[in-house]
Write an enzyme that holds these catalytic residues in place. Structure first.
Site, PDB file in Angstrom:
ATOM      1  N   HIS A  54       0.819  -1.202   0.000  1.00  0.00           N
ATOM      2  CA  HIS A  54       0.000   0.000   0.000  1.00  0.00           C
ATOM      3  C   HIS A  54       0.861   1.264   0.000  1.00  0.00           C
ATOM      4  O   HIS A  54       0.567   2.245  -0.691  1.00  0.00           O
ATOM      5  CB  HIS A  54      -0.923  -0.045   1.238  1.00  0.00           C
ATOM      6  CG  HIS A  54      -1.664   1.213   1.508  1.00  0.00           C
ATOM      7  ND1 HIS A  54      -1.265   2.113   2.475  1.00  0.00           N
ATOM      8  CD2 HIS A  54      -2.773   1.744   0.941  1.00  0.00           C
ATOM      9  CE1 HIS A  54      -2.103   3.131   2.493  1.00  0.00           C
ATOM     10  NE2 HIS A  54      -3.024   2.943   1.574  1.00  0.00           N
ATOM     11  N   GLU A 111      -4.064   8.073   7.538  1.00  0.00           N
ATOM     12  CA  GLU A 111      -4.999   7.124   6.906  1.00  0.00           C
ATOM     13  C   GLU A 111      -5.269   5.955   7.869  1.00  0.00           C
ATOM     14  O   GLU A 111      -6.403   5.529   8.056  1.00  0.00           O
ATOM     15  CB  GLU A 111      -4.407   6.621   5.577  1.00  0.00           C
ATOM     16  CG  GLU A 111      -5.372   5.763   4.775  1.00  0.00           C
ATOM     17  CD  GLU A 111      -4.800   5.312   3.429  1.00  0.00           C
ATOM     18  OE1 GLU A 111      -3.645   5.638   3.121  1.00  0.00           O
ATOM     19  OE2 GLU A 111      -5.539   4.627   2.696  1.00  0.00           O
ATOM     20  N   GLU A 153       2.111   1.837  -3.416  1.00  0.00           N
ATOM     21  CA  GLU A 153       1.036   2.413  -4.244  1.00  0.00           C
ATOM     22  C   GLU A 153       1.004   3.937  -4.089  1.00  0.00           C
ATOM     23  O   GLU A 153       0.969   4.683  -5.067  1.00  0.00           O
ATOM     24  CB  GLU A 153      -0.297   1.790  -3.824  1.00  0.00           C
ATOM     25  CG  GLU A 153      -1.534   2.418  -4.456  1.00  0.00           C
ATOM     26  CD  GLU A 153      -2.596   2.757  -3.416  1.00  0.00           C
ATOM     27  OE1 GLU A 153      -2.867   3.965  -3.233  1.00  0.00           O
ATOM     28  OE2 GLU A 153      -3.137   1.827  -2.774  1.00  0.00           O
ATOM     29  N   HIS A 154       1.063   4.420  -2.835  1.00  0.00           N
ATOM     30  CA  HIS A 154       1.081   5.871  -2.603  1.00  0.00           C
ATOM     31  C   HIS A 154       2.276   6.519  -3.292  1.00  0.00           C
ATOM     32  O   HIS A 154       2.153   7.550  -3.945  1.00  0.00           O
ATOM     33  CB  HIS A 154       1.188   6.157  -1.096  1.00  0.00           C
ATOM     34  CG  HIS A 154      -0.122   6.265  -0.407  1.00  0.00           C
ATOM     35  ND1 HIS A 154      -0.515   7.403   0.259  1.00  0.00           N
ATOM     36  CD2 HIS A 154      -1.140   5.383  -0.266  1.00  0.00           C
ATOM     37  CE1 HIS A 154      -1.708   7.210   0.795  1.00  0.00           C
ATOM     38  NE2 HIS A 154      -2.111   6.002   0.501  1.00  0.00           N
TER      39      HIS A 154
END
Lengths: 425, 429
Positions: free
Chosen positions: B67, B142, B70-71
């Site tokens: 993840h 997040e 991905e960012h």
């Protein structure tokens, strides 16, 4: 060339809206009932659609009704309530497969029509009262629905901001109703209100799909008999800000929720709305906007930092989730960015980028039948008749000066912060 | 380029495998304004233990790294790719799941330009220590957002209950502590292992010119020097059949209680048509038991044990899978007992009749047609299916062919006391 041709036929007691398009595999029916938003009726209106969709005279239990929907190739039926400006709107939506994609050629549209009108006009009721245990069940569920806002802190803080900001205005009420007012509703008081709403609400009925206009009109004329009415026209109450309201609330939360409300004094009905929409887009509407860049990318303070408009009420609302101790820094960045916007401190590139994504957003939204209805319905709420092409054209030709001019009217009203228990006195 | 026709659905699908191994699918949709493209790697949060390319030894990477990657892929030397997309009128996004990382955009103009931006940004990583550090603050927020979200805690709590070892139990975003260890070198290592074109798939839906688009992608890929990659070696520990925890309760700052009953999947080595059939049959079973037209739903709703938040789903991939059933409730323990009893009774096929099966099949076929209105659904589901060697467009036929025996045999294999678990979120006292 028109991007979505809406045909509107005024009928007795309602308007029939029709959009013919071959792009979906389903047909969509949307029934909307609009009335002034009032503290006295909002809870009745929040409950009514849920009672109506539970069952009907023909299908007196939810199991029977839902089994019939399954038989209609999983036709979906759902209800929703919303507030737009000074209005409250109940929406009934049915989506049903277009039989040309099925190996079974049963005519589904007419059956869907019958089911929807059955739910609306032939409820499970007797002696001017709805079915008692249906009311009890739906009251219980409504209370739970209202209560559940507390558990979703993003929704909770957004709702608290509006409550604080619009204190004393009808808009302070949540569209889902007021918990304390659920208990007093009875099977007959709701039935009485149902009759009133059927006779007085402004009603709009949308049919979207690959179907023939004359066929839809024939079905509507056969099955819909409503009384004539003259719906009330309201415009948004505009309130001058005396001083900025600061609210801090403590709860057991890991992340602080910062919500800031501005009054724009511009609504969808105003010609300045196009400029306001772009103002919001450059300021906080997208991933290229000032809030995203400055609060998230540059300062690393948040995962989300954005703004949106309440188009019919004339509000601009900022939301972000931050560390509790970063409150002051976040507020000051947001204020700086708002000031930069008002000063016209944005480039031609930011403007053209925003125009491009606003256009893209609208075109994408109308690819979804329900999205198309929501966009077309703005005209009903605002009392305007702007076509989509005109709307896109006006957005495209808006100038930087017009955006700065719209910005001059924007006033900060309330800063709401939901924060952790630290520092709680 | 290969053309695949789905007559009843009136859809055509175009496919080509590029020389470097990349799979490309295009589904033309005339009449739509929007084009939607996804570029996905078969790499998700569960892939945390593997052999880097050409290495004999394995590495274990920090939780949340897929993840995080991905960012970070969105950031380039000259700024943020979001800016590029919005200049071209597109809106871009990405998501990481247990088994996939997907990058996507939608646009109503300049399709080819946006497609080039998408492909090039995913194939040109740019990680620096400085930008990696900066991202830790953003992802930290997040993570905290999810920590405050009771529905997410409920969902993940239930998965944690089920698994002893399988990394599906690790939160996709990791924790504030685990992401603190991530470095730019680790990101490059994961990138080099999992972002080779032969491990990836592009899916495009929209009013596009198929021939032109395929040619464009072919030329774009041929201009980039990819070296063939040996097969990716992923490692998973053995996972016992039964659940790790039978019941856990989490107290949170909420007013409504929540219950999630989970069933840990039994046959997790299925792929292809076998998996498609099993997954659909399990979902049909849940529909028969719990849909709004079921007697159980009516009973639970009438007793005030469930409300409109009640939902259920079955999902399975290679190595893991689960059913989840639950929602908000006023009586968490009573609801837990009732749901458990309904499930255990259904093992013998209780309530599963020809009539309910046929009705459920009709409903599922209709909802599938409705889902085909959505380019997002088509692209994302097609990719997920493809990574499991299934074909999305086989759904209708497979549903039509399901028999009572199929449903009963799924009930029999799936439902077992030792594979059931419950997670509850309740208000703090």
């Amino acid at each position: 060339m028109s991007i979505a041709s809406e045909i509107i036929r005024p009928k007795q007691g309602y308007k029939l809206h029709f959009v013919q398009t071959a792009k979906y595999k389903t047909n969509t029916l949307v029934w909307k009932m609009k009335a002034p938003l009032e503290k006295e009726t909002v809870t009745l209106r929040a409950l009514l659609p849920h009672v109506l969709q539970s069952n009907s005279r023909q299908f007196p239990t939810t199991t029977e009704l839902r089994s019939y929907l399954d038989e209609l190739y999983g036709a979906s039926l759902y209800v929703d309530v919303a507030k737009k400006g000074e209005y409250h709107i109940m929406t009934f939506t049915m989506e049903i497969a277009n039989e040309k994609f099925l190996s079974d050629p049963a005519p589904l549209l007419e059956k869907g029509f019958d089911l929807l009108t059955g739910i609306l006009f032939e409820p499970n009721a007797s002696g001017n009262a709805f079915h008692q245990s249906t009311i009890e069940k739906e009251k219980r569920t409504l209370k739970q629905r209202i209560q559940s806002v507390y558990d979703d802190k993003m929704r909770y803080s957004a709702s608290r901001l509006i409550e604080e900001m619009c204190k004393g205005e009808p808009y302070e009420a949540e569209a889902t109703g007021i918990s304390e007012m659920v208990e007093e509703i009875t099977a007959s008081s709701l039935y009485e209100y149902y009759q009133k709403a059927l006779n007085e609400d402004e009603i709009d009925f949308y049919v979207i799909g690959d179907i023939d206009a004359t066929e839809v009109e024939r079905l509507a004329d056969n099955k819909l008999k409503l009384a004539d009415r003259t719906p009330l026209k309201l415009s948004a109450t505009q309130i001058k800000v005396e001083k900025v309201n600061d609210i801090i609330e403590h709860q057991d939360v890991k992340q602080g929720k910062l919500n800031i409300g501005y009054r724009t004094h511009i609504t969808y009905a105003d010609k300045e709305y196009f400029a306001l929409q772009l103002f919001n887009g450059i300021f906080g509407g997208f991933a290229h906007s000032k809030l995203f860049i400055n609060v998230r990318e540059k300062a690393s303070l948040a995962y989300y930092a954005s703004s949106r408009l309440e188009s019919h009420k004339g509000l601009l609302l900022v939301m972000s989730g931050i560390e509790n101790e970063n409150y002051e820094q976040a507020v000051s960045i947001i204020k700086e960015q708002m000031q930069a916007m008002k000063n016209g401190d944005f480039t031609d590139q930011e403007l053209s980028q925003t125009k491009a994504v606003v256009r893209n957003q609208v075109l994408e939204t109308i690819d979804v039948a329900r999205g198309l209805v929501e966009i077309l319905y703005h005209n009903v709420v605002a009392g305007t008749s702007i076509s989509l092409d005109e709307w896109l054209e006006k957005t495209e030709t808006t100038t930087k000066e017009e955006i700065i001019k719209a910005g001059e009217r924007i006033e900060m009203d309330t800063i709401y912060f939901l924060t952790g228990m630290e520092g709680e006195k | 380029m290969e053309k695949i026709l789905f007559e009843q659905l009136q859809e055509e699908l175009f496919y080509e495998k590029m020389a470097n191994g990349l799979d490309v699918y295009i589904l033309p949709k005339q009449g739509f304004n929007k084009s939607y493209a996804t570029f996905t790697t078969k790499y998700g949060s569960i892939d945390n233990h593997f052999n880097p390319p050409g290495k004999d030894s394995t590495v274990k990477v920090p939780d949340g790294i897929a993840h995080f990657l991905e960012h970070k892929l969105f950031e380039k030397e000259d700024g943020d790719v979001f800016q590029q997309f919005s200049k071209q009128g597109a809106s871009a996004n990405a998501f990481t799941s247990f088994t996939r990382t997907s990058y996507l955009f939608s646009s109503t103009s300049d399709f080819e330009k946006n497609l080039k931006t998408l492909i090039d940004f995913v194939q040109e990583p740019y990680f620096t220590e400085k930008t990696v550090e900066k991202e830790k603050g953003i992802i930290g927020q997040e993570i905290k957002m999810y920590e405050d979200n009771p529905d997410w805690r409920l969902y993940f709590g239930c998965i944690e209950n089920m698994y002893y070892n399988h990394p599906v139990k690790i939160d996709i975003a990791g924790t504030v502590e685990s992401i603190a260890d991530i470095t730019k070198d680790m990101l490059y290592q994961c990138y080099e292992t999992f972002y080779h074109p032969s491990n990836m798939l592009i899916f495009i839906v929209g009013p596009v010119d198929t021939e032109e688009t395929m040619t464009f992608i072919r030329q774009n890929q041929e201009s980039k020097p990819f070296v063939d990659l040996p097969e990716i070696k992923r490692h998973f520990e053995n996972e016992p059949e039964e659940v790790a925890e039978k019941k856990r309760i989490l107290e949170m700052n909420v007013q409504s209680s929540k219950v999630m009953v989970g069933i840990k999947a039994a046959k997790t080595d299925l792929q292809g048509i076998e998996l498609l059939k099993y997954e659909l049959a399990a979902n049909v079973l849940l529909d028969i038991l719990f849909s709004k037209s079921s007697n159980h739903f009516d009973e639970l709703y009438s007793e005030g044990l469930i409300d409109q938040t009640f939902s259920y789903d079955y999902t399975q991939e290679y190595g893991f899978g689960f059913a989840m059933i639950g929602g908000d409730t006023r009586q968490p323990d009573t609801l837990t007992d009732k749901l458990t009893a309904i499930l255990l009774n259904s093992k013998s096929g209780e309530g599963v009749t020809e009539a309910t099966l046929n009705r459920t099949k009709k409903k599922k076929i209709g909802s599938f047609l409705r889902a085909l209105n959505s380019p997002e659904y088509i692209a994302n589901q097609f990719t997920r299916y493809s990574f499991n060697e299934m074909n999305l467009f086989d759904v209708v036929t497979t549903l039509e062919n399901l028999t009572l025996d199929d449903i009963c045999s799924v009930a029999d294999s799936l439902i077992k006391e030792s594979r059931l678990t419950v997670f509850q979120v309740v208000p703090k006292k």
